[in-house]
Design a protein around this motif. Structure first.
Motif: not given
Length: 80
Positions: A30-37, A39-43, A46-49, A54-56
């Protein structure tokens, strides 16, 4: 007085440790994928493709379910 059989860990058996480990795995996912989700808009990253995003998101949902399941089972096994 409880009719529960006493163990060497005062009621905590091996299952409590297994469920605790499952809870920690769910928390890590949860922490790892939440970070990936976020990190783009809030940190400022770059936003993921779309497909990795969707995988994250799916990994985040699975992580929350595993976290909740492990925590409730650990609480049930560990209660006195």
């Amino acid at each position: 007085m409880s009719n529960r059989p006493r163990t060497d860990r005062g009621g905590f058996g091996v299952l409590a440790y297994v469920y605790g480990f499952v809870t920690l795995v769910g928390l890590a996912v949860t922490a790892g994928t939440g970070y990936l989700l976020v990190r783009g808009p809030f940190l400022g990253g770059a936003l993921l493709e779309p497909v990795p995003l969707m995988v994250a998101l799916g990994g985040f949902v699975v992580g929350v379910v595993v976290l909740a399941w492990g925590a409730t089972r650990a609480a049930r096994v560990g209660r006195f």
